[in-house]
Scaffold this motif. Structure first.
Motif, PDB file in Angstrom:
ATOM      1  N   ALA A  92       0.817  -1.213   0.000  1.00 35.50           N
ATOM      2  CA  ALA A  92       0.000   0.000   0.000  1.00 35.50           C
ATOM      3  C   ALA A  92       0.850   1.262   0.000  1.00 35.50           C
ATOM      4  O   ALA A  92       0.507   2.251  -0.665  1.00 35.50           O
ATOM      5  N   THR A  93       1.957   1.245   0.729  1.00 38.35           N
ATOM      6  CA  THR A  93       2.769   2.456   0.873  1.00 38.35           C
ATOM      7  C   THR A  93       3.855   2.584  -0.177  1.00 38.35           C
ATOM      8  O   THR A  93       4.389   3.680  -0.401  1.00 38.35           O
ATOM      9  N   GLY A  94       4.212   1.478  -0.807  1.00 42.60           N
ATOM     10  CA  GLY A  94       5.288   1.511  -1.785  1.00 42.60           C
ATOM     11  C   GLY A  94       6.673   1.514  -1.168  1.00 42.60           C
ATOM     12  O   GLY A  94       7.671   1.654  -1.878  1.00 42.60           O
ATOM     13  N   ALA A  95       6.749   1.347   0.136  1.00 39.53           N
ATOM     14  CA  ALA A  95       8.039   1.358   0.819  1.00 39.53           C
ATOM     15  C   ALA A  95       8.696  -0.023   0.713  1.00 39.53           C
ATOM     16  O   ALA A  95       8.016  -1.047   0.732  1.00 39.53           O
ATOM     17  N   PRO A  96      10.027  -0.079   0.621  1.00 43.12           N
ATOM     18  CA  PRO A  96      10.700  -1.382   0.541  1.00 43.12           C
ATOM     19  C   PRO A  96      10.817  -2.075   1.883  1.00 43.12           C
ATOM     20  O   PRO A  96      10.934  -3.302   1.942  1.00 43.12           O
ATOM     21  N   LYS A  97      10.801  -1.306   2.974  1.00 39.63           N
ATOM     22  CA  LYS A  97      10.923  -1.887   4.304  1.00 39.63           C
ATOM     23  C   LYS A  97      10.013  -1.147   5.279  1.00 39.63           C
ATOM     24  O   LYS A  97       9.641   0.006   5.053  1.00 39.63           O
ATOM     25  N   ALA A  98       9.704  -1.828   6.379  1.00 42.45           N
ATOM     26  CA  ALA A  98       8.919  -1.239   7.463  1.00 42.45           C
ATOM     27  C   ALA A  98       9.749  -1.252   8.745  1.00 42.45           C
ATOM     28  O   ALA A  98      10.776  -1.930   8.843  1.00 42.45           O
ATOM     29  N   ASP A  99       9.304  -0.490   9.725  1.00 42.71           N
ATOM     30  CA  ASP A  99       9.814  -0.571  11.085  1.00 42.71           C
ATOM     31  C   ASP A  99       8.716  -1.163  11.961  1.00 42.71           C
ATOM     32  O   ASP A  99       7.525  -0.870  11.761  1.00 42.71           O
ATOM     33  N   LEU A 100       9.098  -1.993  12.922  1.00 41.48           N
ATOM     34  CA  LEU A 100       8.148  -2.639  13.813  1.00 41.48           C
ATOM     35  C   LEU A 100       8.340  -2.130  15.230  1.00 41.48           C
ATOM     36  O   LEU A 100       9.473  -2.015  15.705  1.00 41.48           O
ATOM     37  N   VAL A 101       7.230  -1.826  15.905  1.00 40.23           N
ATOM     38  CA  VAL A 101       7.249  -1.454  17.318  1.00 40.23           C
ATOM     39  C   VAL A 101       6.252  -2.347  18.029  1.00 40.23           C
ATOM     40  O   VAL A 101       5.072  -2.372  17.667  1.00 40.23           O
ATOM     41  N   GLY A 102       6.726  -3.101  19.016  1.00 45.65           N
ATOM     42  CA  GLY A 102       5.845  -4.036  19.696  1.00 45.65           C
ATOM     43  C   GLY A 102       5.915  -3.907  21.200  1.00 45.65           C
ATOM     44  O   GLY A 102       6.938  -3.503  21.761  1.00 45.65           O
ATOM     45  N   HIS A 103       4.810  -4.248  21.843  1.00 43.93           N
ATOM     46  CA  HIS A 103       4.704  -4.211  23.309  1.00 43.93           C
ATOM     47  C   HIS A 103       4.548  -5.622  23.822  1.00 43.93           C
ATOM     48  O   HIS A 103       3.710  -6.389  23.330  1.00 43.93           O
ATOM     49  N   SER A 104       5.362  -5.998  24.813  1.00 44.91           N
ATOM     50  CA  SER A 104       5.260  -7.296  25.464  1.00 44.91           C
ATOM     51  C   SER A 104       5.454  -8.415  24.428  1.00 44.91           C
ATOM     52  O   SER A 104       6.479  -8.437  23.746  1.00 44.91           O
ATOM     53  N   GLN A 105       4.510  -9.352  24.297  1.00 38.84           N
ATOM     54  CA  GLN A 105       4.641 -10.385  23.275  1.00 38.84           C
ATOM     55  C   GLN A 105       4.875  -9.767  21.898  1.00 38.84           C
ATOM     56  O   GLN A 105       5.592 -10.331  21.069  1.00 38.84           O
ATOM     57  N   GLY A 106       4.286  -8.597  21.661  1.00 41.83           N
ATOM     58  CA  GLY A 106       4.434  -7.929  20.368  1.00 41.83           C
ATOM     59  C   GLY A 106       5.836  -7.446  20.081  1.00 41.83           C
ATOM     60  O   GLY A 106       6.163  -7.128  18.926  1.00 41.83           O
ATOM     61  N   GLY A 107       6.682  -7.365  21.111  1.00 44.17           N
ATOM     62  CA  GLY A 107       8.079  -7.033  20.894  1.00 44.17           C
ATOM     63  C   GLY A 107       8.949  -8.259  20.709  1.00 44.17           C
ATOM     64  O   GLY A 107      10.079  -8.152  20.219  1.00 44.17           O
ATOM     65  N   MET A 108       8.444  -9.410  21.103  1.00 40.83           N
ATOM     66  CA  MET A 108       9.168 -10.669  20.970  1.00 40.83           C
ATOM     67  C   MET A 108       8.744 -11.452  19.742  1.00 40.83           C
ATOM     68  O   MET A 108       9.575 -11.964  18.981  1.00 40.83           O
ATOM     69  N   MET A 109       7.432 -11.575  19.508  1.00 41.46           N
ATOM     70  CA  MET A 109       6.924 -12.388  18.408  1.00 41.46           C
ATOM     71  C   MET A 109       7.523 -12.019  17.050  1.00 41.46           C
ATOM     72  O   MET A 109       7.846 -12.906  16.237  1.00 41.46           O
ATOM     73  N   PRO A 110       7.722 -10.717  16.734  1.00 44.11           N
ATOM     74  CA  PRO A 110       8.295 -10.389  15.417  1.00 44.11           C
ATOM     75  C   PRO A 110       9.667 -11.000  15.173  1.00 44.11           C
ATOM     76  O   PRO A 110      10.074 -11.155  14.016  1.00 44.11           O
ATOM     77  N   ARG A 111      10.377 -11.355  16.227  1.00 38.44           N
ATOM     78  CA  ARG A 111      11.689 -11.964  16.034  1.00 38.44           C
ATOM     79  C   ARG A 111      11.569 -13.312  15.315  1.00 38.44           C
ATOM     80  O   ARG A 111      12.485 -13.707  14.568  1.00 38.44           O
ATOM     81  N   TYR A 112      10.465 -14.003  15.506  1.00 36.10           N
ATOM     82  CA  TYR A 112      10.239 -15.253  14.767  1.00 36.10           C
ATOM     83  C   TYR A 112      10.046 -14.947  13.284  1.00 36.10           C
ATOM     84  O   TYR A 112      10.595 -15.643  12.419  1.00 36.10           O
TER      85      TYR A 112
END
Length: 288
Positions: A120-140
């Motif tokens: 949708a944005t046309g960007a090649p990469k994103a940045d992720l910000v997560g809280h609690s499990q949301g900061g750990m799960m993206p590592r998978y």
């Protein structure tokens, strides 16, 4: 002396009052309706030259894509970011309380959502910000699902990177009325977060990080869920681990407040997203 629970309540209330100065309380439904006009989950938003990557917000256990981000999403939007949030880890027949399904499957949901945002944005990469499990799960997602090629940075607010105990996770329940009943159901997302679980063993085997991704962990020494709080920290060549109280000694935020209301933590998130223009994070960041 006050009973332990009263001390905890007073501390959390004080933190909320200190760190949300100037914020306006708006009902969740109204916030959700207003989000697209402000750029939150606005799929017409195009990243600027100043902030060329969209930011994907990843909620924690028992959270959802709206309630977890009523403060941080507008904070980032007001600073010119295209901001998006997803729901993941839903259980059949369980509304509102997410992040309870198998975490490897949740990571697959994140992968699909990041693809949607990038398209949708046309960007090649994103940045992720997560809280609690949301900061750990993206590592998978980064380690096993090809996410490292699509993500520039992962910022974790009180992430349980090396697990916790069920007692620690149970400390979240008072914040979510009715959530206690969910413990009677099958909740693989909780089991995956127990220290030493097969999921966490696989996730952390061979190193905490993958090349090409910038990692930031923002922890609070008052965390009562992901304990000990230093277990949240990552090891690797491109990691910045920070304790909130090293930035503002009087910051009293615990596990929930650091992700929901803490503008000192939010300022450090902004620094992690744009390190070239980072400014010192202090107690004054609470009202900036």
């Amino acid at each position: 002396m006050l009973p332990r629970n009263w001390k905890f309540a007073v501390r959390s209330l004080t933190a909320a009052l200190l760190l949300t100065a100037g914020a306006t309380a708006v009902p969740a439904a109204a916030q959700a309706d207003a989000a697209p006009t402000r750029g939150w989950n606005d799929y017409s938003c195009k990243p600027s030259a100043a902030h060329p990557r969209p930011v994907v917000l990843v909620h924690g256990t028992f959270g959802n894509s709206v309630d977890n981000w009523l403060a941080l999403a507008p904070y980032l939007v007001s600073r010119g970011y295209c901001v998006f949030s997803l729901d993941y880890g839903q259980l059949p027949g369980v509304p509102l309380f997410n992040g309870l399904g198998p975490i490897d499957k949740s990571a697959g949901q994140l992968a699909a959502f990041v693809d949607k945002v990038l398209a949708a944005t046309g960007a090649p990469k994103a940045d992720l910000v997560g809280h609690s499990q949301g900061g750990m799960m993206p590592r998978y997602y980064l380690k096993f699902l090809g996410g490292a090629a699509k993500v520039n940075a992962l910022v974790g607010l009180a992430p349980d990177n090396h697990g916790t105990t069920l007692d620690g996770l149970a400390n979240l329940l008072p914040y979510f009325p009715g959530a206690g009943d969910l413990l009677k159901l099958s909740t693989p997302g909780l089991a995956d977060q127990v220290a030493g679980s097969p999921f966490l063993t696989k996730l952390n085997q061979g190193g905490d990080t993958v090349p090409g991704v910038h990692y930031t962990v923002i922890a609070t020494k008052y965390d009562e869920v992901a304990t000990p709080y230093r277990s949240q920290f990552l090891s690797g060549p491109d990691v910045h681990n920070v304790v909130l109280q090293d930035l503002c000694a009087v910051d009293l935020s615990e596990h929930v407040a650091i992700g929901l209301t803490d503008r000192v933590a939010f300022h450090e998130v902004a620094n992690a997203l744009d390190p070239a223009h980072a400014t010192p994070t202090t107690c004054a960041s609470a009202v900036s």
